[in-house]
Design an enzyme around this catalytic site. Structure first.
Site, mmCIF file in Angstrom:
data_model
loop_
_atom_site.group_PDB
_atom_site.id
_atom_site.type_symbol
_atom_site.label_atom_id
_atom_site.label_comp_id
_atom_site.label_asym_id
_atom_site.label_seq_id
_atom_site.Cartn_x
_atom_site.Cartn_y
_atom_site.Cartn_z
ATOM 1 C CD GLU A 289 -3.302 -0.282 2.068
ATOM 2 O OE1 GLU A 289 -4.432 -0.742 1.896
ATOM 3 O OE2 GLU A 289 -2.959 0.259 3.140
ATOM 4 C CG HIS A 310 7.964 -29.566 -0.208
ATOM 5 N ND1 HIS A 310 8.554 -30.771 -0.490
ATOM 6 C CD2 HIS A 310 8.684 -29.021 0.808
ATOM 7 C CE1 HIS A 310 9.581 -30.966 0.339
ATOM 8 N NE2 HIS A 310 9.672 -29.916 1.136
ATOM 9 C CE LYS A 424 -12.361 1.238 1.083
ATOM 10 N NZ LYS A 424 -11.770 2.229 1.967
HETATM 11 O O1 PA5 Z 1 -3.480 1.294 5.715
HETATM 12 C C1 PA5 Z 1 -4.630 1.675 5.598
HETATM 13 O O2 PA5 Z 1 -4.943 2.855 5.810
HETATM 14 C C2 PA5 Z 1 -5.768 0.744 5.230
HETATM 15 O O3 PA5 Z 1 -5.356 -0.507 4.812
HETATM 16 C C3 PA5 Z 1 -6.698 0.563 6.423
HETATM 17 O O4 PA5 Z 1 -5.985 0.047 7.496
HETATM 18 C C4 PA5 Z 1 -7.889 -0.318 6.123
HETATM 19 O O5 PA5 Z 1 -8.497 0.043 4.913
HETATM 20 C C5 PA5 Z 1 -8.904 -0.242 7.241
HETATM 21 O O6 PA5 Z 1 -9.359 1.073 7.381
HETATM 22 P P1 PA5 Z 1 -10.159 1.566 8.647
HETATM 23 O O7 PA5 Z 1 -9.324 1.359 9.844
HETATM 24 O O8 PA5 Z 1 -10.439 3.013 8.384
HETATM 25 O O9 PA5 Z 1 -11.423 0.747 8.714
#
Ligand code: PA5
Length: 447
Positions: A289, A310, A424
Protein backbone atom coordinates in the site's frame (compact mmCIF):
# COMPACT_ATOMS: atom_id res chain seq x y z
CA UNK A 1 20.55 -6.93 24.87
CA UNK A 2 21.03 -8.06 21.27
CA UNK A 3 19.31 -6.38 18.34
CA UNK A 4 17.74 -7.66 15.16
CA UNK A 5 20.31 -7.53 12.36
CA UNK A 6 20.44 -7.19 8.59
CA UNK A 7 22.85 -8.94 6.23
CA UNK A 8 22.91 -8.02 2.54
CA UNK A 9 26.08 -9.93 1.52
CA UNK A 10 24.14 -12.53 -0.46
CA UNK A 11 22.21 -9.82 -2.32
CA UNK A 12 25.42 -8.51 -3.79
CA UNK A 13 26.16 -9.87 -7.23
CA UNK A 14 23.13 -8.64 -9.13
CA UNK A 15 24.00 -5.25 -7.68
CA UNK A 16 27.38 -4.38 -6.19
CA UNK A 17 28.20 -3.10 -2.74
CA UNK A 18 29.45 0.11 -4.43
CA UNK A 19 26.05 0.59 -6.11
CA UNK A 20 24.24 0.13 -2.80
CA UNK A 21 26.59 2.43 -0.93
CA UNK A 22 26.30 5.01 -3.71
CA UNK A 23 22.67 5.31 -2.52
CA UNK A 24 23.76 6.17 1.04
CA UNK A 25 23.32 9.91 0.54
CA UNK A 26 19.85 9.53 -0.98
CA UNK A 27 18.74 7.07 1.71
CA UNK A 28 19.93 9.39 4.49
CA UNK A 29 18.26 12.37 2.81
CA UNK A 30 15.00 10.43 2.59
CA UNK A 31 15.31 9.46 6.24
CA UNK A 32 15.85 13.14 7.04
CA UNK A 33 12.68 13.99 5.08
CA UNK A 34 10.80 11.71 7.47
CA UNK A 35 12.50 13.20 10.49
CA UNK A 36 12.01 16.80 9.38
CA UNK A 37 8.51 16.19 8.07
CA UNK A 38 9.15 17.87 4.72
CA UNK A 39 8.32 15.01 2.35
CA UNK A 40 5.09 13.92 0.66
CA UNK A 41 2.36 12.74 3.03
CA UNK A 42 3.99 14.57 5.95
CA UNK A 43 0.67 14.81 7.77
CA UNK A 44 0.92 11.03 8.36
CA UNK A 45 4.19 10.83 10.27
CA UNK A 46 2.75 10.28 13.73
CA UNK A 47 4.11 6.71 13.76
CA UNK A 48 7.71 7.94 13.62
CA UNK A 49 8.01 8.82 17.31
CA UNK A 50 5.06 6.80 18.53
CA UNK A 51 7.11 4.22 20.48
CA UNK A 52 9.07 6.80 22.48
CA UNK A 53 6.12 9.12 23.04
CA UNK A 54 3.52 6.71 24.38
CA UNK A 55 2.90 7.60 28.03
CA UNK A 56 2.61 5.40 31.12
CA UNK A 57 -0.99 6.59 31.54
CA UNK A 58 -1.85 5.49 27.99
CA UNK A 59 -0.30 2.06 28.51
CA UNK A 60 -2.12 1.63 31.83
CA UNK A 61 -5.43 2.60 30.23
CA UNK A 62 -4.94 -0.05 27.54
CA UNK A 63 -3.92 -2.68 30.11
CA UNK A 64 -6.92 -1.83 32.25
CA UNK A 65 -9.35 -2.30 29.36
CA UNK A 66 -7.59 -5.50 28.37
CA UNK A 67 -7.99 -6.92 31.85
CA UNK A 68 -11.73 -6.07 31.91
CA UNK A 69 -12.21 -8.01 28.65
CA UNK A 70 -9.94 -10.83 29.89
CA UNK A 71 -11.95 -11.17 33.09
CA UNK A 72 -15.36 -11.16 31.38
CA UNK A 73 -14.73 -13.07 28.15
CA UNK A 74 -13.56 -16.49 27.04
CA UNK A 75 -13.53 -15.21 23.44
CA UNK A 76 -12.77 -11.70 22.19
CA UNK A 77 -13.47 -10.86 18.56
CA UNK A 78 -11.17 -8.22 17.06
CA UNK A 79 -13.12 -6.58 14.23
CA UNK A 80 -11.07 -4.73 11.62
CA UNK A 81 -9.42 -5.00 8.22
CA UNK A 82 -6.03 -4.10 6.74
CA UNK A 83 -4.00 -2.02 9.16
CA UNK A 84 -6.77 -2.38 11.72
CA UNK A 85 -6.20 -6.13 11.96
CA UNK A 86 -2.95 -7.44 10.49
CA UNK A 87 -0.52 -6.16 13.17
CA UNK A 88 -2.49 -7.85 15.95
CA UNK A 89 -2.79 -11.11 14.06
CA UNK A 90 0.95 -11.00 13.29
CA UNK A 91 1.98 -10.58 16.93
CA UNK A 92 -0.49 -13.05 18.38
CA UNK A 93 0.38 -15.78 15.85
CA UNK A 94 4.10 -15.19 16.37
CA UNK A 95 4.11 -15.20 20.15
CA UNK A 96 1.23 -17.26 21.47
CA UNK A 97 1.15 -21.03 21.54
CA UNK A 98 -0.02 -22.27 18.12
CA UNK A 99 -2.53 -24.59 19.81
CA UNK A 100 -3.59 -22.24 22.61
CA UNK A 101 -7.30 -22.64 21.81
CA UNK A 102 -7.01 -26.40 22.51
CA UNK A 103 -5.43 -25.97 25.95
CA UNK A 104 -8.00 -26.59 28.65
CA UNK A 105 -5.95 -24.66 31.24
CA UNK A 106 -5.62 -21.68 28.88
CA UNK A 107 -4.93 -18.38 30.66
CA UNK A 108 -5.87 -16.13 27.76
CA UNK A 109 -9.19 -15.58 26.05
CA UNK A 110 -9.26 -16.90 22.49
CA UNK A 111 -8.84 -14.03 20.05
CA UNK A 112 -10.95 -14.39 16.90
CA UNK A 113 -11.20 -12.02 13.96
CA UNK A 114 -14.06 -10.56 11.97
CA UNK A 115 -14.60 -7.74 9.51
CA UNK A 116 -11.50 -8.72 7.53
CA UNK A 117 -13.59 -10.29 4.76
CA UNK A 118 -17.21 -10.44 3.57
CA UNK A 119 -17.47 -14.23 3.55
CA UNK A 120 -21.01 -15.17 4.52
CA UNK A 121 -20.02 -18.67 5.62
CA UNK A 122 -17.18 -17.30 7.77
CA UNK A 123 -19.58 -14.94 9.51
CA UNK A 124 -22.17 -17.68 9.94
CA UNK A 125 -19.63 -20.05 11.48
CA UNK A 126 -18.29 -17.32 13.74
CA UNK A 127 -21.77 -16.42 15.01
CA UNK A 128 -22.52 -20.11 15.57
CA UNK A 129 -19.36 -20.76 17.60
CA UNK A 130 -20.03 -17.70 19.76
CA UNK A 131 -23.45 -19.02 20.82
CA UNK A 132 -23.39 -19.84 24.51
CA UNK A 133 -19.90 -18.38 24.95
CA UNK A 134 -18.91 -15.37 27.02
CA UNK A 135 -17.57 -13.03 24.38
CA UNK A 136 -16.57 -9.42 23.83
CA UNK A 137 -15.84 -7.20 20.85
CA UNK A 138 -13.06 -4.80 19.95
CA UNK A 139 -14.26 -2.82 16.96
CA UNK A 140 -11.37 -1.12 15.14
CA UNK A 141 -11.75 1.28 12.26
CA UNK A 142 -9.77 4.46 11.81
CA UNK A 143 -12.19 5.95 9.31
CA UNK A 144 -15.12 4.38 11.11
CA UNK A 145 -16.82 3.87 7.77
CA UNK A 146 -15.22 0.73 6.29
CA UNK A 147 -17.89 -1.67 5.06
CA UNK A 148 -16.33 -5.00 6.07
CA UNK A 149 -15.89 -4.28 9.82
CA UNK A 150 -19.09 -2.23 10.01
CA UNK A 151 -21.10 -5.15 8.63
CA UNK A 152 -19.50 -7.66 11.01
CA UNK A 153 -20.00 -5.34 13.98
CA UNK A 154 -23.67 -4.83 13.19
CA UNK A 155 -24.22 -8.60 13.39
CA UNK A 156 -22.01 -9.34 16.38
CA UNK A 157 -23.28 -6.38 18.42
CA UNK A 158 -26.84 -7.66 18.00
CA UNK A 159 -25.83 -11.17 18.97
CA UNK A 160 -24.01 -9.92 22.05
CA UNK A 161 -26.88 -7.68 23.14
CA UNK A 162 -29.36 -10.51 22.63
CA UNK A 163 -27.16 -12.81 24.72
CA UNK A 164 -26.22 -10.60 27.67
CA UNK A 165 -28.48 -7.56 27.42
CA UNK A 166 -27.69 -4.06 26.18
CA UNK A 167 -26.24 -2.85 29.47
CA UNK A 168 -23.72 -5.67 29.92
CA UNK A 169 -22.84 -5.57 26.20
CA UNK A 170 -21.63 -1.99 26.68
CA UNK A 171 -18.98 -3.25 29.08
CA UNK A 172 -17.80 -5.88 26.61
CA UNK A 173 -17.46 -3.61 23.60
CA UNK A 174 -14.48 -1.34 23.00
CA UNK A 175 -14.26 0.94 19.96
CA UNK A 176 -10.97 2.15 18.52
CA UNK A 177 -11.46 4.95 16.01
CA UNK A 178 -11.01 8.59 15.11
CA UNK A 179 -11.30 11.19 17.87
CA UNK A 180 -14.19 13.03 16.23
CA UNK A 181 -15.41 11.75 12.90
CA UNK A 182 -16.85 8.60 11.33
CA UNK A 183 -19.86 6.39 11.93
CA UNK A 184 -18.07 4.32 14.57
CA UNK A 185 -17.24 7.42 16.61
CA UNK A 186 -20.91 8.52 16.57
CA UNK A 187 -22.11 5.03 17.46
CA UNK A 188 -19.58 4.60 20.28
CA UNK A 189 -20.44 8.01 21.76
CA UNK A 190 -24.16 7.31 21.54
CA UNK A 191 -23.89 3.84 23.11
CA UNK A 192 -21.31 4.90 25.71
CA UNK A 193 -18.61 2.38 24.79
CA UNK A 194 -15.09 2.63 26.11
CA UNK A 195 -13.09 4.13 23.24
CA UNK A 196 -9.47 4.59 22.24
CA UNK A 197 -8.32 7.09 19.66
CA UNK A 198 -6.25 6.43 16.55
CA UNK A 199 -4.25 9.61 16.06
CA UNK A 200 -5.07 11.56 12.89
CA UNK A 201 -1.44 11.48 11.79
CA UNK A 202 -1.03 7.68 11.93
CA UNK A 203 -2.20 5.72 8.87
CA UNK A 204 -3.80 2.29 9.28
CA UNK A 205 -0.80 0.23 8.20
CA UNK A 206 1.48 2.15 10.57
CA UNK A 207 -0.89 1.82 13.53
CA UNK A 208 0.10 -1.44 15.21
CA UNK A 209 1.77 0.42 18.10
CA UNK A 210 -1.35 2.48 18.83
CA UNK A 211 -4.36 0.99 20.70
CA UNK A 212 -5.30 -0.58 17.33
CA UNK A 213 -2.70 -3.27 17.96
CA UNK A 214 -1.87 -2.78 21.61
CA UNK A 215 -5.34 -3.46 23.04
CA UNK A 216 -6.08 -6.79 21.33
CA UNK A 217 -2.45 -7.86 21.77
CA UNK A 218 -2.73 -7.16 25.51
CA UNK A 219 -6.05 -9.06 25.60
CA UNK A 220 -4.17 -12.03 24.12
CA UNK A 221 -1.85 -11.94 27.15
CA UNK A 222 1.23 -10.54 25.40
CA UNK A 223 3.45 -8.01 27.12
CA UNK A 224 2.87 -4.77 25.21
CA UNK A 225 5.55 -2.97 27.21
CA UNK A 226 8.20 -5.24 25.72
CA UNK A 227 6.81 -4.71 22.25
CA UNK A 228 7.01 -0.94 22.71
CA UNK A 229 10.51 -1.17 24.26
CA UNK A 230 11.75 -3.07 21.20
CA UNK A 231 10.32 -0.41 18.90
CA UNK A 232 11.86 2.37 21.01
CA UNK A 233 15.31 0.81 20.65
CA UNK A 234 14.98 0.69 16.84
CA UNK A 235 13.62 4.25 16.79
CA UNK A 236 17.03 5.23 18.17
CA UNK A 237 19.20 3.05 15.94
CA UNK A 238 17.45 4.05 12.69
CA UNK A 239 17.49 7.73 13.50
CA UNK A 240 19.09 10.20 11.06
CA UNK A 241 22.04 10.67 13.43
CA UNK A 242 23.05 7.02 12.83
CA UNK A 243 25.38 6.73 9.82
CA UNK A 244 24.22 4.78 6.76
CA UNK A 245 26.59 1.83 7.31
CA UNK A 246 25.04 1.22 10.77
CA UNK A 247 21.48 2.20 9.91
CA UNK A 248 19.67 -1.00 8.95
CA UNK A 249 16.49 0.72 7.75
CA UNK A 250 18.49 2.94 5.38
CA UNK A 251 20.54 -0.02 4.10
CA UNK A 252 17.44 -2.17 3.51
CA UNK A 253 15.71 0.71 1.66
CA UNK A 254 18.83 1.31 -0.47
CA UNK A 255 19.47 -2.31 -1.42
CA UNK A 256 15.86 -3.09 -2.36
CA UNK A 257 15.65 0.05 -4.53
CA UNK A 258 18.91 -0.88 -6.29
CA UNK A 259 17.61 -4.39 -6.89
CA UNK A 260 14.36 -2.95 -8.23
CA UNK A 261 16.26 -0.74 -10.66
CA UNK A 262 18.21 -3.79 -11.85
CA UNK A 263 14.95 -5.53 -12.85
CA UNK A 264 14.04 -7.36 -9.63
CA UNK A 265 10.38 -6.36 -9.48
CA UNK A 266 9.20 -8.81 -6.82
CA UNK A 267 10.41 -9.16 -3.24
CA UNK A 268 9.57 -12.42 -1.53
CA UNK A 269 9.59 -12.31 2.26
CA UNK A 270 10.46 -15.81 3.38
CA UNK A 271 10.45 -17.37 6.82
CA UNK A 272 11.47 -20.74 8.19
CA UNK A 273 9.05 -20.53 11.10
CA UNK A 274 5.32 -20.93 10.45
CA UNK A 275 4.58 -18.60 13.35
CA UNK A 276 5.88 -15.73 11.21
CA UNK A 277 3.25 -16.19 8.49
CA UNK A 278 1.20 -13.16 9.51
CA UNK A 279 4.27 -10.98 10.01
CA UNK A 280 4.62 -11.39 6.25
CA UNK A 281 0.95 -10.55 5.71
CA UNK A 282 1.43 -7.35 7.76
CA UNK A 283 4.62 -6.54 5.79
CA UNK A 284 2.85 -7.07 2.45
CA UNK A 285 0.21 -4.52 3.37
CA UNK A 286 2.83 -2.08 4.64
CA UNK A 287 4.95 -2.19 1.50
CA UNK A 288 2.22 -2.89 -1.05
CA UNK A 289 0.00 0.00 0.00
CA UNK A 290 2.90 2.33 0.60
CA UNK A 291 4.89 1.80 -2.60
CA UNK A 292 2.55 0.43 -5.25
CA UNK A 293 1.49 3.64 -6.96
CA UNK A 294 2.13 5.81 -10.01
CA UNK A 295 2.63 2.49 -11.87
CA UNK A 296 5.75 1.83 -9.81
CA UNK A 297 6.75 -0.30 -6.85
CA UNK A 298 8.18 -3.69 -5.90
CA UNK A 299 5.45 -6.35 -5.64
CA UNK A 300 5.63 -7.75 -2.09
CA UNK A 301 5.07 -11.51 -1.95
CA UNK A 302 5.71 -14.07 0.76
CA UNK A 303 6.38 -17.75 1.36
CA UNK A 304 6.50 -19.99 4.42
CA UNK A 305 9.47 -22.35 4.20
CA UNK A 306 10.21 -25.14 4.07
CA UNK A 307 6.44 -25.65 3.44
CA UNK A 308 6.37 -23.67 0.18
CA UNK A 309 9.61 -25.17 -1.12
CA UNK A 310 7.27 -28.00 -2.03
CA UNK A 311 5.04 -25.67 -4.03
CA UNK A 312 6.57 -22.29 -4.92
CA UNK A 313 10.15 -23.56 -4.57
CA UNK A 314 10.31 -24.57 -8.22
CA UNK A 315 9.29 -21.10 -9.40
CA UNK A 316 11.69 -19.35 -7.06
CA UNK A 317 14.59 -21.57 -8.14
CA UNK A 318 13.88 -21.63 -11.87
CA UNK A 319 11.12 -19.23 -12.91
CA UNK A 320 11.43 -15.76 -14.39
CA UNK A 321 14.39 -13.94 -12.83
CA UNK A 322 12.49 -10.90 -11.54
CA UNK A 323 12.63 -11.75 -7.84
CA UNK A 324 14.76 -11.22 -4.80
CA UNK A 325 14.22 -12.78 -1.42
CA UNK A 326 14.34 -11.41 2.11
CA UNK A 327 14.56 -14.12 4.72
CA UNK A 328 13.53 -13.60 8.33
CA UNK A 329 15.60 -15.99 10.37
CA UNK A 330 15.07 -16.71 14.06
CA UNK A 331 18.33 -17.65 15.79
CA UNK A 332 17.03 -19.51 18.85
CA UNK A 333 13.75 -21.44 19.06
CA UNK A 334 11.77 -21.18 22.28
CA UNK A 335 11.65 -24.95 22.86
CA UNK A 336 13.95 -27.94 22.22
CA UNK A 337 12.85 -31.07 20.37
CA UNK A 338 15.47 -33.78 19.81
CA UNK A 339 15.22 -36.27 16.94
CA UNK A 340 15.02 -39.74 18.55
CA UNK A 341 17.10 -42.78 17.52
CA UNK A 342 15.14 -45.59 15.94
CA UNK A 343 16.65 -49.05 16.05
CA UNK A 344 15.13 -50.24 12.78
CA UNK A 345 15.96 -46.96 11.03
CA UNK A 346 13.55 -47.84 8.24
CA UNK A 347 13.12 -44.16 7.40
CA UNK A 348 16.94 -43.77 7.19
CA UNK A 349 16.87 -40.78 9.53
CA UNK A 350 19.30 -42.02 12.18
CA UNK A 351 21.92 -39.62 10.79
CA UNK A 352 19.79 -36.91 12.40
CA UNK A 353 19.32 -38.69 15.73
CA UNK A 354 20.34 -36.57 18.71
CA UNK A 355 20.08 -33.32 16.74
CA UNK A 356 17.63 -30.56 17.56
CA UNK A 357 14.88 -30.14 14.95
CA UNK A 358 16.09 -26.55 14.58
CA UNK A 359 19.52 -27.79 13.42
CA UNK A 360 17.76 -29.51 10.53
CA UNK A 361 15.71 -26.38 9.86
CA UNK A 362 18.82 -24.17 9.89
CA UNK A 363 20.56 -26.40 7.34
CA UNK A 364 17.43 -26.27 5.19
CA UNK A 365 17.59 -22.49 5.49
CA UNK A 366 21.26 -22.28 4.56
CA UNK A 367 20.89 -24.81 1.75
CA UNK A 368 17.91 -22.89 0.37
CA UNK A 369 19.71 -19.56 0.54
CA UNK A 370 22.73 -20.93 -1.34
CA UNK A 371 20.53 -22.63 -3.95
CA UNK A 372 18.46 -19.49 -4.53
CA UNK A 373 21.53 -17.27 -4.81
CA UNK A 374 23.04 -19.79 -7.30
CA UNK A 375 19.72 -19.63 -9.17
CA UNK A 376 19.95 -15.85 -9.57
CA UNK A 377 17.82 -14.80 -6.60
CA UNK A 378 19.61 -12.17 -4.49
CA UNK A 379 19.13 -12.82 -0.77
CA UNK A 380 18.76 -10.41 2.11
CA UNK A 381 18.72 -11.81 5.64
CA UNK A 382 17.09 -10.33 8.73
CA UNK A 383 17.98 -12.10 11.98
CA UNK A 384 15.82 -12.12 15.10
CA UNK A 385 17.76 -13.38 18.15
CA UNK A 386 14.52 -15.06 19.25
CA UNK A 387 10.76 -14.78 19.01
CA UNK A 388 9.84 -12.30 21.68
CA UNK A 389 7.66 -9.22 21.94
CA UNK A 390 10.83 -7.11 22.18
CA UNK A 391 12.25 -8.34 18.87
CA UNK A 392 8.90 -8.23 17.10
CA UNK A 393 8.67 -4.60 18.26
CA UNK A 394 12.11 -3.99 16.74
CA UNK A 395 11.10 -5.70 13.52
CA UNK A 396 7.93 -3.61 13.16
CA UNK A 397 9.76 -0.35 13.61
CA UNK A 398 12.65 -1.41 11.35
CA UNK A 399 10.22 -2.22 8.52
CA UNK A 400 8.11 0.91 9.05
CA UNK A 401 11.06 3.26 8.97
CA UNK A 402 12.60 1.47 5.98
CA UNK A 403 9.24 1.68 4.21
CA UNK A 404 9.06 5.45 4.60
CA UNK A 405 12.65 5.84 3.38
CA UNK A 406 12.16 3.38 0.52
CA UNK A 407 8.96 5.08 -0.66
CA UNK A 408 10.71 8.44 -0.78
CA UNK A 409 13.65 6.87 -2.64
CA UNK A 410 11.14 5.58 -5.19
CA UNK A 411 9.65 9.06 -5.36
CA UNK A 412 6.12 8.12 -4.31
CA UNK A 413 4.01 9.28 -1.37
CA UNK A 414 4.30 6.27 0.96
CA UNK A 415 1.47 7.44 3.20
CA UNK A 416 -1.60 7.53 0.96
CA UNK A 417 -3.57 4.74 -0.72
CA UNK A 418 -5.72 6.31 -3.46
CA UNK A 419 -5.98 2.99 -5.31
CA UNK A 420 -7.96 1.34 -2.52
CA UNK A 421 -11.00 3.51 -3.33
CA UNK A 422 -11.63 2.05 -6.82
CA UNK A 423 -13.20 -1.22 -5.67
CA UNK A 424 -15.26 0.54 -2.99
CA UNK A 425 -16.75 2.91 -5.55
CA UNK A 426 -17.74 0.04 -7.84
CA UNK A 427 -19.09 -2.07 -4.97
CA UNK A 428 -21.28 0.78 -3.68
CA UNK A 429 -22.50 1.51 -7.20
CA UNK A 430 -23.38 -2.15 -7.74
CA UNK A 431 -25.17 -2.28 -4.38
CA UNK A 432 -27.14 0.90 -5.18
CA UNK A 433 -25.83 2.79 -2.17
CA UNK A 434 -27.70 6.11 -1.80
CA UNK A 435 -25.54 8.87 -3.28
CA UNK A 436 -24.06 6.54 -5.93
CA UNK A 437 -26.94 6.80 -8.46
CA UNK A 438 -24.77 8.11 -11.32
CA UNK A 439 -22.03 5.54 -10.71
CA UNK A 440 -24.68 2.79 -10.55
CA UNK A 441 -25.98 3.74 -13.95
CA UNK A 442 -22.49 3.95 -15.44
CA UNK A 443 -21.32 0.64 -14.03
CA UNK A 444 -24.45 -1.23 -15.02
CA UNK A 445 -23.94 -0.04 -18.61
CA UNK A 446 -20.59 -1.85 -18.55
CA UNK A 447 -22.03 -5.21 -17.49
O1 PA5 B 1 -3.48 1.29 5.72
C1 PA5 B 1 -4.63 1.67 5.60
O2 PA5 B 1 -4.94 2.86 5.81
C2 PA5 B 1 -5.77 0.74 5.23
O3 PA5 B 1 -5.36 -0.51 4.81
C3 PA5 B 1 -6.70 0.56 6.42
O4 PA5 B 1 -5.99 0.05 7.50
C4 PA5 B 1 -7.89 -0.32 6.12
O5 PA5 B 1 -8.50 0.04 4.91
C5 PA5 B 1 -8.90 -0.24 7.24
O6 PA5 B 1 -9.36 1.07 7.38
P1 PA5 B 1 -10.16 1.57 8.65
O7 PA5 B 1 -9.32 1.36 9.84
O8 PA5 B 1 -10.44 3.01 8.38
O9 PA5 B 1 -11.42 0.75 8.71
Amino acid sequence: MKNISLNIDKALGTVTKEQVYAQAKKASECNAKLQNGNGAGNDFLGWLHLPSSITEAEIEDIEKSASVLRSKCEVVVAIGIGGSYLGTKAVVEALNNSFDWLHTDRKNPVLLYAGNNIGEDYLYELCEILKGKQFGLINISKSGTTTEPALAFRMLKKQLEDAVGKEEAKHRIVAITDAKKGALRSLADKEGYKTFIIPDNVGGRFSVLTPVGLLPIAVAGINIRELIAGAVSLEKTTDTTVPFEENISEIYAAVRNELYKSGKKVEILANFNPKLHFIAEWWKQLYGESEGKDHKGIFPASVDLTTDLHSMGQWIQDGERIIFETVISVEEPEHKVIVPTDEANLDGLNFLAGKHVDEVNKMAELGTQLAHVDGGVPNIKICLPKMSAYYIGQLFYFFERACGISGYMLDVNPFNQPGVEAYKKNMFALLNKPGYEKESEAIKAKL
